[in-house]
Design a protein around this motif. Structure first.
Motif, PDB file in Angstrom:
ATOM      1  N   CYS A  11      45.559  86.920 -18.061  1.00  7.90           N
ATOM      2  CA  CYS A  11      44.920  88.147 -17.564  1.00  7.90           C
ATOM      3  C   CYS A  11      43.777  88.557 -18.500  1.00  7.90           C
ATOM      4  CB  CYS A  11      45.933  89.287 -17.434  1.00  7.90           C
ATOM      5  SG  CYS A  11      46.960  89.184 -15.957  1.00  7.90           S
ATOM      6  N   GLY A  12      44.038  88.618 -19.784  1.00 10.83           N
ATOM      7  CA  GLY A  12      43.012  89.003 -20.747  1.00 10.83           C
ATOM      8  C   GLY A  12      41.946  87.944 -20.923  1.00 10.83           C
ATOM      9  N   TRP A  13      42.347  86.686 -20.991  1.00 16.16           N
ATOM     10  CA  TRP A  13      41.412  85.577 -21.195  1.00 16.16           C
ATOM     11  C   TRP A  13      40.410  85.494 -20.052  1.00 16.16           C
ATOM     12  CZ3 TRP A  13      40.605  80.748 -18.752  1.00 16.16           C
ATOM     13  CH2 TRP A  13      39.884  79.822 -19.504  1.00 16.16           C
ATOM     14  N   LEU A  14      40.864  85.821 -18.854  1.00 12.95           N
ATOM     15  CA  LEU A  14      40.003  85.777 -17.676  1.00 12.95           C
ATOM     16  C   LEU A  14      39.115  87.023 -17.545  1.00 12.95           C
ATOM     17  CD1 LEU A  14      42.628  84.363 -15.175  1.00 12.95           C
ATOM     18  CD2 LEU A  14      40.541  83.178 -15.928  1.00 12.95           C
ATOM     19  N   GLY A  15      39.322  88.006 -18.405  1.00 11.85           N
ATOM     20  CA  GLY A  15      38.484  89.203 -18.365  1.00 11.85           C
ATOM     21  C   GLY A  15      39.168  90.422 -17.784  1.00 11.85           C
ATOM     22  N   GLY A  16      40.474  90.341 -17.570  1.00  9.94           N
ATOM     23  CA  GLY A  16      41.240  91.463 -17.056  1.00  9.94           C
ATOM     24  C   GLY A  16      41.942  92.206 -18.184  1.00  9.94           C
ATOM     25  N   PRO A  17      43.040  92.880 -17.870  1.00 13.93           N
ATOM     26  CA  PRO A  17      43.775  93.649 -18.883  1.00 13.93           C
ATOM     27  C   PRO A  17      44.304  92.757 -20.014  1.00 13.93           C
ATOM     28  CG  PRO A  17      44.568  94.151 -16.664  1.00 13.93           C
ATOM     29  CD  PRO A  17      43.643  92.979 -16.542  1.00 13.93           C
ATOM     30  N   ASN A  18      44.286  93.275 -21.212  1.00 16.55           N
ATOM     31  CA  ASN A  18      44.739  92.530 -22.400  1.00 16.55           C
ATOM     32  C   ASN A  18      46.236  92.717 -22.649  1.00 16.55           C
ATOM     33  OD1 ASN A  18      42.389  91.197 -23.385  1.00 16.55           O
ATOM     34  ND2 ASN A  18      41.571  93.193 -23.930  1.00 16.55           N
ATOM     35  N   TYR A  19      47.050  92.357 -21.687  1.00 16.52           N
ATOM     36  CA  TYR A  19      48.483  92.549 -21.794  1.00 16.52           C
ATOM     37  C   TYR A  19      49.083  91.829 -23.008  1.00 16.52           C
ATOM     38  CZ  TYR A  19      48.239  94.178 -16.926  1.00 16.52           C
ATOM     39  OH  TYR A  19      47.944  94.861 -15.779  1.00 16.52           O
ATOM     40  N   PHE A  20      48.639  90.593 -23.264  1.00 19.62           N
ATOM     41  CA  PHE A  20      49.198  89.829 -24.379  1.00 19.62           C
ATOM     42  C   PHE A  20      48.878  90.505 -25.705  1.00 19.62           C
ATOM     43  CE2 PHE A  20      49.622  86.644 -27.602  1.00 19.62           C
ATOM     44  CZ  PHE A  20      50.697  85.880 -27.198  1.00 19.62           C
ATOM     45  N   ILE A  21      47.623  90.853 -25.901  1.00 20.76           N
ATOM     46  CA  ILE A  21      47.192  91.491 -27.149  1.00 20.76           C
ATOM     47  C   ILE A  21      47.902  92.828 -27.336  1.00 20.76           C
ATOM     48  CG2 ILE A  21      45.211  92.553 -28.318  1.00 20.76           C
ATOM     49  CD1 ILE A  21      43.510  90.253 -27.130  1.00 20.76           C
ATOM     50  N   ASP A  22      48.075  93.579 -26.260  1.00 19.09           N
ATOM     51  CA  ASP A  22      48.782  94.864 -26.348  1.00 19.09           C
ATOM     52  C   ASP A  22      50.220  94.675 -26.835  1.00 19.09           C
ATOM     53  OD1 ASP A  22      46.474  96.043 -25.385  1.00 19.09           O
ATOM     54  OD2 ASP A  22      47.265  96.367 -23.356  1.00 19.09           O
ATOM     55  N   ARG A  23      50.846  93.567 -26.467  1.00 19.56           N
ATOM     56  CA  ARG A  23      52.246  93.320 -26.847  1.00 19.56           C
ATOM     57  C   ARG A  23      52.392  92.627 -28.201  1.00 19.56           C
ATOM     58  NH1 ARG A  23      52.084  93.403 -21.421  1.00 19.56           N
ATOM     59  NH2 ARG A  23      53.912  94.080 -20.260  1.00 19.56           N
ATOM     60  N   PHE A  24      51.517  91.659 -28.465  1.00 20.23           N
ATOM     61  CA  PHE A  24      51.723  90.775 -29.616  1.00 20.23           C
ATOM     62  C   PHE A  24      50.572  90.741 -30.611  1.00 20.23           C
ATOM     63  CE2 PHE A  24      53.873  88.833 -25.896  1.00 20.23           C
ATOM     64  CZ  PHE A  24      55.183  88.962 -26.316  1.00 20.23           C
ATOM     65  N   GLY A  25      49.475  91.389 -30.314  1.00 23.21           N
ATOM     66  CA  GLY A  25      48.298  91.283 -31.172  1.00 23.21           C
ATOM     67  C   GLY A  25      47.488  90.048 -30.806  1.00 23.21           C
ATOM     68  N   HIS A  26      46.641  89.603 -31.720  1.00 21.23           N
ATOM     69  CA  HIS A  26      45.782  88.444 -31.472  1.00 21.23           C
ATOM     70  C   HIS A  26      46.619  87.254 -31.022  1.00 21.23           C
ATOM     71  CE1 HIS A  26      43.094  85.075 -32.177  1.00 21.23           C
ATOM     72  NE2 HIS A  26      42.094  85.945 -32.171  1.00 21.23           N
TER      73      HIS A  26
END
Length: 145
Positions: A73-88
């Motif tokens: 989701c984030g990599w494609l330009g959408g919401p940064n769900y992964f970063i919000d949960r785990f950081g970089h």
């Protein structure tokens, strides 16, 4: 008169600023990313040609499905769900415990390509994503074989 298109994030013919259209939007948003990820893991779980790739994953793919969905989701330009949960994402560091060679890279690429075809990702977007995904998948290799 400007020749820039809305996809460029530059001015249109009337001099108005346009936002770049993301791959996330071109794909169809959250529901379509989930559909792609689910098809990817279904193929990995069912198709013998992906057995080496499947062996790198835990018995239940639920956590893997969620993490790839959040990341894409984030990599494609959408919401940064992964970063919000785990950081970089620290993709390489997170994958170092697993032996990933050319075979695993190629299985991953074939699996995601089939998943994109199966969920009818437009061909031009498939080509764009496959180029970018190959660079990332190749960077994950950590063994010579």
């Amino acid at each position: 008169m400007s020749e820039n298109t809305p996809e460029t994030g530059k001015e249109d013919n009337q001099g108005e600023q346009r936002q770049e259209i993301t791959a996330y939007e071109l794909l169809g948003g959250e529901a379509r990313v989930r559909e792609l990820v689910d098809r990817f893991y279904d193929l990995m779980d069912l198709e013998p040609q992906f057995a080496g790739l499947r062996a790198l994953h835990p018995p239940s793919l639920d956590g893997s499905r969620d993490k790839l969905f959040w990341f894409l989701c984030g990599w494609l330009g959408g919401p940064n769900y992964f970063i919000d949960r785990f950081g970089h994402p620290k993709l390489r560091a997170r994958h170092l415990p697993f032996e990933i060679g050319t075979s695993e890279r190629d299985q991953w690429m074939r699996c995601i390509a089939l998943a994109m075809q199966d969920v009818n990702v437009p061909e031009t977007l498939q080509m764009r994503l496959m180029q970018a995904l190959f660079q990332t998948a190749d960077w994950m290799r950590n063994v010579q074989r």
